[in-house]
Write an enzyme that holds these catalytic residues in place. Structure first.
Site, mmCIF file in Angstrom:
data_model
loop_
_atom_site.group_PDB
_atom_site.id
_atom_site.type_symbol
_atom_site.label_atom_id
_atom_site.label_comp_id
_atom_site.label_asym_id
_atom_site.label_seq_id
_atom_site.Cartn_x
_atom_site.Cartn_y
_atom_site.Cartn_z
ATOM 1 N N ASP A 41 98.962 39.114 -142.406
ATOM 2 C CA ASP A 41 99.008 38.829 -143.845
ATOM 3 C C ASP A 41 100.432 38.534 -144.293
ATOM 4 O O ASP A 41 101.389 38.897 -143.616
ATOM 5 C CB ASP A 41 98.541 40.064 -144.633
ATOM 6 C CG ASP A 41 97.056 40.258 -144.537
ATOM 7 O OD1 ASP A 41 96.340 39.279 -144.280
ATOM 8 O OD2 ASP A 41 96.608 41.406 -144.727
ATOM 9 N N LYS A 63 98.993 34.480 -148.206
ATOM 10 C CA LYS A 63 99.578 33.591 -149.213
ATOM 11 C C LYS A 63 101.046 33.362 -148.910
ATOM 12 O O LYS A 63 101.796 34.295 -148.718
ATOM 13 C CB LYS A 63 99.453 34.255 -150.591
ATOM 14 C CG LYS A 63 98.545 33.510 -151.519
ATOM 15 C CD LYS A 63 98.353 34.270 -152.794
ATOM 16 C CE LYS A 63 96.885 34.493 -153.035
ATOM 17 N NZ LYS A 63 96.594 35.315 -154.189
ATOM 18 N N GLY A 94 99.015 44.638 -144.101
ATOM 19 C CA GLY A 94 100.029 45.436 -144.786
ATOM 20 C C GLY A 94 99.468 46.813 -145.121
ATOM 21 O O GLY A 94 98.280 46.965 -145.408
ATOM 22 N N GLY A 95 100.316 47.824 -145.071
ATOM 23 C CA GLY A 95 99.893 49.174 -145.454
ATOM 24 C C GLY A 95 98.826 49.719 -144.525
ATOM 25 O O GLY A 95 98.969 49.673 -143.304
ATOM 26 N N THR A 124 100.077 53.634 -146.347
ATOM 27 C CA THR A 124 99.762 52.821 -147.512
ATOM 28 C C THR A 124 100.929 52.818 -148.505
ATOM 29 O O THR A 124 101.775 53.731 -148.501
ATOM 30 C CB THR A 124 98.456 53.324 -148.164
ATOM 31 O OG1 THR A 124 98.011 52.345 -149.109
ATOM 32 C CG2 THR A 124 98.627 54.660 -148.860
ATOM 33 N N ALA A 125 100.967 51.779 -149.343
ATOM 34 C CA ALA A 125 102.098 51.588 -150.261
ATOM 35 C C ALA A 125 102.351 52.819 -151.137
ATOM 36 O O ALA A 125 103.508 53.174 -151.387
ATOM 37 C CB ALA A 125 101.853 50.355 -151.137
ATOM 38 N N MET A 177 98.347 45.799 -156.717
ATOM 39 C CA MET A 177 98.195 44.429 -157.242
ATOM 40 C C MET A 177 98.187 44.445 -158.768
ATOM 41 O O MET A 177 97.423 43.717 -159.395
ATOM 42 C CB MET A 177 96.909 43.785 -156.710
ATOM 43 C CG MET A 177 96.931 43.588 -155.197
ATOM 44 S SD MET A 177 95.402 42.928 -154.546
ATOM 45 C CE MET A 177 94.559 44.430 -154.057
HETATM 46 N N1 SAH Z 1 96.532 47.648 -147.579
HETATM 47 C C1 SAH Z 1 97.717 47.689 -148.423
HETATM 48 C C2 SAH Z 1 97.438 47.213 -149.828
HETATM 49 C C3 SAH Z 1 97.062 45.747 -149.897
HETATM 50 S S1 SAH Z 1 96.906 45.188 -151.544
HETATM 51 C C4 SAH Z 1 98.279 49.125 -148.438
HETATM 52 O O1 SAH Z 1 97.605 50.035 -147.948
HETATM 53 O O2 SAH Z 1 99.385 49.323 -148.922
HETATM 54 C C5 SAH Z 1 98.519 44.548 -151.863
HETATM 55 C C6 SAH Z 1 99.257 45.428 -152.846
HETATM 56 O O3 SAH Z 1 99.771 46.574 -152.191
HETATM 57 C C7 SAH Z 1 100.460 44.790 -153.494
HETATM 58 O O4 SAH Z 1 100.099 43.971 -154.584
HETATM 59 C C8 SAH Z 1 101.231 46.017 -153.954
HETATM 60 O O5 SAH Z 1 100.647 46.559 -155.113
HETATM 61 C C9 SAH Z 1 100.974 46.976 -152.801
HETATM 62 N N2 SAH Z 1 102.050 46.928 -151.786
HETATM 63 C C10 SAH Z 1 101.902 46.641 -150.482
HETATM 64 N N3 SAH Z 1 103.077 46.723 -149.848
HETATM 65 C C11 SAH Z 1 103.999 47.071 -150.768
HETATM 66 C C12 SAH Z 1 105.411 47.300 -150.738
HETATM 67 N N4 SAH Z 1 106.126 47.204 -149.603
HETATM 68 N N5 SAH Z 1 106.029 47.633 -151.904
HETATM 69 C C13 SAH Z 1 105.330 47.757 -153.048
HETATM 70 N N6 SAH Z 1 104.005 47.544 -153.135
HETATM 71 C C14 SAH Z 1 103.344 47.205 -152.015
#
Ligand code: SAH
Length: 262
Positions: A41, A63, A94-95, A124-125, A177
């Site tokens: 991603d 994106k 991510g996360g 996660t974030a 988000m």
């Molecule tokens: N699976 C991911 C979330 C995906 S949705 C997780 O567990 O973190 C994407 C959203 O996650 C972003 O719009 C933001 O709100 C948050 N996010 C992900 N990485 C981030 C980071 N490094 N810093 C701040 N927000 C983050």
């Protein structure tokens, strides 16, 4: 590093954490090293992508620079096709893959073709943002519940969230988000009864070199997010526990004390 950590023809959904490669699990690192192909991603950090071995194929499916991401059906098909071709497939998210990660679609797409699929969790974030701020998401007496919610706005439609349920004074709300909808989030929560001076943290680019934590109050949320770049991931943390910033301390004195101990 054993190459056989992933059987050929299997898929691993791997949590890439918030960006800093040091926040990967050891298992995630091993899986990445063993992959034949990695789908990732836009939010996967450059330091994590740098761990993909040269021999592995890398496919960005997120994106980028305003271009639209591949739709979920296309991503599902690409992953399935790679696994059916006998590749060791890593799908980096991510996360944590299980938090707003569309993991279930991909798991079901694989399972429907009889492809073995596994998940490796990630940080996660919300966890990473709390750590960066030396804050706790839950706090005895102040924050008994933690709610992870997405405020991804679909065009001009209002958000379909249960604001009454979310406006609990004894909770922490982690809004994923939520940058574009920050004004609506604060307005709705205040209308539903949450105090206007409830502490908030806007956590931007958490764990990356340009990380920023912006502290403020709920009624200023729309203003606080204005300083954030379009493409920078931002998490909104809302709740009394977010006001528990540690008292300022003299870092140099701390370092001197450590040196003495050593
Ligand atoms: N699976 C991911 C979330 C995906 S949705 C997780 O567990 O973190 C994407 C959203 O996650 C972003 O719009 C933001 O709100 C948050 N996010 C992900 N990485 C981030 C980071 N490094 N810093 C701040 N927000 C983050």
């Amino acid at each position: 590093m054993p190459h056989d950590v992933i059987a050929p023809g299997t898929v691993w959904l791997v949590g890439a954490g918030p960006g800093d490669p040091d926040l990967l699990t050891r298992k995630a690192e091993r899986l990445i090293a063993a992959a034949d192909i990695v789908f990732y991603d836009a939010l996967v950090g450059p330091g994590v992508l740098a761990l993909i071995p040269d021999r592995a194929e890398r496919v960005g499916v997120g994106k980028r620079s305003g271009r639209h991401s591949k739709d979920q059906g296309t991503i599902d098909r690409l992953i399935v096709a790679a696994a059916l071709a006998g590749k060791r497939v890593v799908r980096l998210k991510g996360g944590d893959p299980a938090v707003f990660g569309r993991a279930t679609e991909e798991i079901h797409a694989c399972a429907a073709q009889g492809i073995p699929v596994h998940v490796c969790p990630g940080i996660t974030a919300a966890s990473a943002a709390a750590a960066s701020g030396t804050l706790s998401l839950t706090l005895r007496g102040l924050a008994r519940t933690l709610t992870l919610v997405t405020a991804h706005a679909r065009g001009a439609e209002p958000l379909d969230l249960d604001w009454q349920a979310l406006a609990r004074p004894d909770a922490t709300l982690a809004v994923y988000m939520g940058r574009a909808a920050a004004g609506e989030v604060s307005g709705q929560l205040i209308r539903a009864g949450l105090a206007a001076d409830t502490p908030v943290v806007v956590a931007v680019n958490v764990s990356l070199p340009d990380e920023r934590l912006i502290h403020g109050r709920l009624d200023a949320l729309a203003f606080l997010v204005r300083a954030i770049g379009e493409r920078d991931p931002a998490l909104l943390l809302i709740g009394a526990a977010m006001g528990q910033r540690p008292p300022a301390y003299d870092r140099s004195a701390g370092a001197a004390a450590l040196q003495k101990i050593a």
